[in-house]
Design a protein around this motif. Structure first.
Motif, PDB file in Angstrom:
ATOM      1  N   TYR A  31      18.445  48.495  42.391  1.00  0.00           N
ATOM      2  CA  TYR A  31      18.408  47.190  42.981  1.00  0.00           C
ATOM      3  C   TYR A  31      19.346  46.799  43.996  1.00  0.00           C
ATOM      4  O   TYR A  31      20.609  47.207  43.892  1.00  0.00           O
ATOM      5  CB  TYR A  31      18.852  46.283  41.757  1.00  0.00           C
ATOM      6  N   ARG A  32      18.794  45.628  44.729  1.00  0.00           N
ATOM      7  CA  ARG A  32      19.946  45.288  45.681  1.00  0.00           C
ATOM      8  C   ARG A  32      20.438  44.400  44.792  1.00  0.00           C
ATOM      9  O   ARG A  32      20.029  43.542  44.081  1.00  0.00           O
ATOM     10  CB  ARG A  32      19.105  44.578  46.818  1.00  0.00           C
ATOM     11  N   ALA A  48      27.053  36.348  48.920  1.00  0.00           N
ATOM     12  CA  ALA A  48      27.150  37.791  49.551  1.00  0.00           C
ATOM     13  C   ALA A  48      26.036  38.576  48.717  1.00  0.00           C
ATOM     14  O   ALA A  48      25.498  38.152  47.703  1.00  0.00           O
ATOM     15  CB  ALA A  48      28.384  38.341  49.367  1.00  0.00           C
ATOM     16  N   ALA A  49      25.729  39.761  49.430  1.00  0.00           N
ATOM     17  CA  ALA A  49      24.709  40.736  48.955  1.00  0.00           C
ATOM     18  C   ALA A  49      25.186  42.075  49.441  1.00  0.00           C
ATOM     19  O   ALA A  49      26.006  42.305  50.176  1.00  0.00           O
ATOM     20  CB  ALA A  49      23.253  40.363  49.521  1.00  0.00           C
ATOM     21  N   ILE A  50      24.772  42.996  48.541  1.00  0.00           N
ATOM     22  CA  ILE A  50      25.135  44.347  48.751  1.00  0.00           C
ATOM     23  C   ILE A  50      23.758  45.219  48.555  1.00  0.00           C
ATOM     24  O   ILE A  50      23.079  45.155  47.932  1.00  0.00           O
ATOM     25  CB  ILE A  50      26.111  44.864  47.779  1.00  0.00           C
ATOM     26  N   PRO A 102      13.416  44.037  52.593  1.00  0.00           N
ATOM     27  CA  PRO A 102      14.710  44.158  52.992  1.00  0.00           C
ATOM     28  C   PRO A 102      15.951  43.210  52.481  1.00  0.00           C
ATOM     29  O   PRO A 102      15.369  42.447  51.546  1.00  0.00           O
ATOM     30  CB  PRO A 102      14.651  43.975  54.459  1.00  0.00           C
ATOM     31  N   HIS A 103      16.900  43.113  52.839  1.00  0.00           N
ATOM     32  CA  HIS A 103      17.922  42.334  52.542  1.00  0.00           C
ATOM     33  C   HIS A 103      17.435  40.840  52.556  1.00  0.00           C
ATOM     34  O   HIS A 103      16.801  40.378  53.415  1.00  0.00           O
ATOM     35  CB  HIS A 103      19.356  42.341  53.297  1.00  0.00           C
TER      36      HIS A 103
END
Length: 123
Positions: A31-32, A48-50, A102-103
């Motif tokens: 998982y993102r 924020a994301a990773i 994608p992100h």
């Protein structure tokens, strides 16, 4: 995947907090992950994301330099280190996850959410 955020609380302006998102269920590294926040009377906004491996991070422009997202897939956790906090950072913070690419910084692209944790920054 089930998510649980913790680490919120009351802090004075200029202080720091570290939020932890603990994941359980399916393999978390598929998982993102992301953090969002929602202040009273406002819409939920991206923080924020990773990426799955943790090698790529994304931030809201206004938070770059103060917030840091990281993850430990061995412990199934995502962290959000928040420094130099300001009263306008006061909000409920949510961790989230998504399987797709994608992100994305849009909250409705994330299918999995945990209960939020309240961060209050006093002036």
């Amino acid at each position: 995947v089930q998510l649980q955020a913790s680490g919120g609380g009351l802090v004075q302006a200029g202080g720091s907090l570290r939020l932890t998102c603990a994941a359980s269920g399916r393999t978390f590294n598929s998982y993102r992950a992301g953090w969002f926040r929602q202040a009273p009377g406002k819409e939920r906004e991206f923080v924020a994301a990773i990426s799955r491996s943790g090698g790529i991070t994304y931030y809201a422009d206004s938070l770059k330099g103060r917030f840091t997202i990281s993850r430990d897939n061995g412990k199934n956790t995502v962290l959000l280190q928040m420094n130099n906090l300001k009263p306008e950072d006061t909000a409920v913070y949510y961790c989230s996850a998504r399987e797709s690419d994608p992100h994305s910084s849009k909250w409705d692209d994330y299918a999995y959410w945990g209960p939020g944790t309240l961060v209050t920054v006093s002036s």
